[in-house]
Design a protein around this motif. Structure first.
Motif, PDB file in Angstrom:
ATOM      1  N   ALA A 244      74.084  41.097 101.194  1.00 51.13           N
ATOM      2  CA  ALA A 244      74.319  39.750 101.959  1.00 51.13           C
ATOM      3  C   ALA A 244      73.049  39.059 101.635  1.00 51.13           C
ATOM      4  CB  ALA A 244      74.583  39.829 103.229  1.00 51.13           C
ATOM      5  N   GLY A 245      73.197  37.785 100.979  1.00 53.49           N
ATOM      6  CA  GLY A 245      71.908  37.190 100.698  1.00 53.49           C
ATOM      7  C   GLY A 245      71.383  37.513  99.458  1.00 53.49           C
ATOM      8  N   THR A 246      70.218  36.759  99.070  1.00 53.16           N
ATOM      9  CA  THR A 246      69.764  37.099  97.646  1.00 53.16           C
ATOM     10  C   THR A 246      68.181  37.656  97.846  1.00 53.16           C
ATOM     11  OG1 THR A 246      69.176  34.852  97.603  1.00 53.16           O
ATOM     12  CG2 THR A 246      71.141  35.178  96.666  1.00 53.16           C
ATOM     13  N   LEU A 247      67.753  38.156  96.811  1.00 55.15           N
ATOM     14  CA  LEU A 247      66.343  38.612  96.733  1.00 55.15           C
ATOM     15  C   LEU A 247      65.387  37.542  96.621  1.00 55.15           C
ATOM     16  CD1 LEU A 247      66.735  42.023  94.768  1.00 55.15           C
ATOM     17  CD2 LEU A 247      66.660  41.482  97.268  1.00 55.15           C
ATOM     18  N   GLU A 248      64.329  37.465  97.258  1.00 47.47           N
ATOM     19  CA  GLU A 248      63.358  36.546  97.191  1.00 47.47           C
ATOM     20  C   GLU A 248      61.966  37.218  96.509  1.00 47.47           C
ATOM     21  OE1 GLU A 248      63.350  33.158  96.684  1.00 47.47           O
ATOM     22  OE2 GLU A 248      65.209  32.875  97.761  1.00 47.47           O
TER      23      GLU A 248
ATOM     24  N   VAL B 195      71.139  48.352  91.229  1.00 46.61           N
ATOM     25  CA  VAL B 195      71.791  47.848  92.477  1.00 46.61           C
ATOM     26  C   VAL B 195      71.068  46.521  92.965  1.00 46.61           C
ATOM     27  CG1 VAL B 195      72.083  48.133  95.020  1.00 46.61           C
ATOM     28  CG2 VAL B 195      72.406  50.207  93.251  1.00 46.61           C
ATOM     29  N   GLY B 196      71.863  45.616  93.210  1.00 47.05           N
ATOM     30  CA  GLY B 196      71.360  44.216  93.546  1.00 47.05           C
ATOM     31  C   GLY B 196      72.238  43.467  94.170  1.00 47.05           C
ATOM     32  N   ASP B 197      71.805  42.180  94.623  1.00 46.02           N
ATOM     33  CA  ASP B 197      73.094  41.443  95.545  1.00 46.02           C
ATOM     34  C   ASP B 197      73.858  40.894  94.536  1.00 46.02           C
ATOM     35  OD1 ASP B 197      72.140  41.378  98.279  1.00 46.02           O
ATOM     36  OD2 ASP B 197      70.032  40.444  97.595  1.00 46.02           O
ATOM     37  N   ASN B 198      73.483  40.703  93.337  1.00 47.49           N
ATOM     38  CA  ASN B 198      74.638  40.298  92.318  1.00 47.49           C
ATOM     39  C   ASN B 198      74.133  40.720  91.008  1.00 47.49           C
ATOM     40  OD1 ASN B 198      72.542  38.327  91.023  1.00 47.49           O
ATOM     41  ND2 ASN B 198      72.774  37.249  93.198  1.00 47.49           N
ATOM     42  N   GLU B 199      74.798  40.621  89.953  1.00 46.26           N
ATOM     43  CA  GLU B 199      74.685  41.034  88.651  1.00 46.26           C
ATOM     44  C   GLU B 199      73.229  40.730  87.893  1.00 46.26           C
ATOM     45  OE1 GLU B 199      76.525  43.384  87.143  1.00 46.26           O
ATOM     46  OE2 GLU B 199      77.820  43.572  88.762  1.00 46.26           O
TER      47      GLU B 199
END
Length: 281
Positions: free
Chosen positions: A276-280, A247-251
């Motif tokens: 929503a958003g991206t991981l940092e 699982v993640g914010d995008n592929e």
């Protein structure tokens, strides 16, 4: 897997080995900093900031300010400390940084990030991070505010986002969600007691920061974790088969997610898993 507790221990050990000592040789094995030489300068101290490590070095002749060796372990990185002349326990080709004093040698292997920055560049490198769970700036109210700022985001993704609170990695996010009985894809707004989750995050990292083995169950034996990496053994509490998903914010940001479908019943998500958003980091 390096998380905030791992980096805290690395900073503690590097502090004990290097702080106050003059560097007799430095070797940065990344192209951008390959010619950087900080020998002759004194190590002022070492600190962790979430999952980042900062080795602070005093100014030398001709320097306007001090320097910071900034590293992030990512998935495989680690720092070793040796006595001068001692044989390395990792292959030399995996070394990315070598800091030597008269008696000690610190070697960073497979570092995901390695930079040498002017001291004034620290804020650009780590200033975006949220409150550090193991740092002097820990502020649970601010961490809670940041988590609640995107209420529709799955809590399992929000916990990994270092802009919310710094130091939680994949193991802790899975175990924390289990301990509070929340499915990791539950939107933040639907978590029954979010302050408890924030408080437990702090207490869990504090309890583990001085241990060589991460424990969330209270059992120091063969079962230190409730659900993480237990898809073949089942939930430690009820025995139900643990679900393993990516699982993640995008592929490009998919990460392992583990949960017990019985102890952590899934909410009605729709497309919530996209977050929503991206991981940092």
């Amino acid at each position: 897997m390096p998380e905030g507790d791992t980096v805290w221990r690395a900073a503690r050990d590097l502090q004990a080995a290097l702080a106050g000592a003059e560097l007799t040789r430095t070797d940065f094995r990344v192209p951008r900093f390959a010619t950087t030489d900080l020998s002759g300068r004194v190590v002022e101290g070492v600190a962790s900031r979430g999952k980042h490590l900062l080795i602070r070095i005093a100014p030398g002749p001709g320097d306007d300010e001090g320097w910071t060796v900034h590293s992030h372990l990512k998935m495989e990185g680690l720092w070793h400390i040796y006595n001068r002349g001692e044989r390395w326990r990792r292959p030399a080709f995996k070394a990315r940084a070598v800091l030597e004093t008269v008696s000690r040698q610190a070697v960073g292997f497979e570092l995901g990030i390695l930079r040498v920055l002017p001291r004034s560049g620290e804020d650009e490198a780590v200033g975006y991070l949220g409150p550090d769970l193991l740092g002097p700036d820990w502020d649970p109210a601010e961490a809670l505010r940041r988590l609640e700022a995107v209420p529709e985001r799955p809590v399992g993704l929000a916990l990994l986002d270092q802009r919310n609170l710094a130091g939680i990695g994949n193991v802790y996010r899975c175990e924390l969600c289990f301990l509070v009985g929340v499915h990791p894809l539950t939107p933040v707004r639907d978590v029954p007691d979010l302050p408890r989750l924030v408080d437990l995050s702090k207490r869990l990292l504090e309890a583990n920061k001085s241990r060589s083995r991460r424990i969330t169950t209270g059992l120091a034996g063969r079962d230190p974790l409730w659900v993480y990496n237990r898809e073949k053994r089942g939930c430690l509490r009820c025995g139900t088969r643990v679900v393993h998903e990516l699982v993640g914010d995008n592929e490009l940001e998919l990460r392992d997610l583990y949960y017990c479908p019985r102890c952590q019943p899934p909410p009605d998500l729709g497309e919530a898993a996209s977050g929503a958003g991206t991981l940092e980091g």
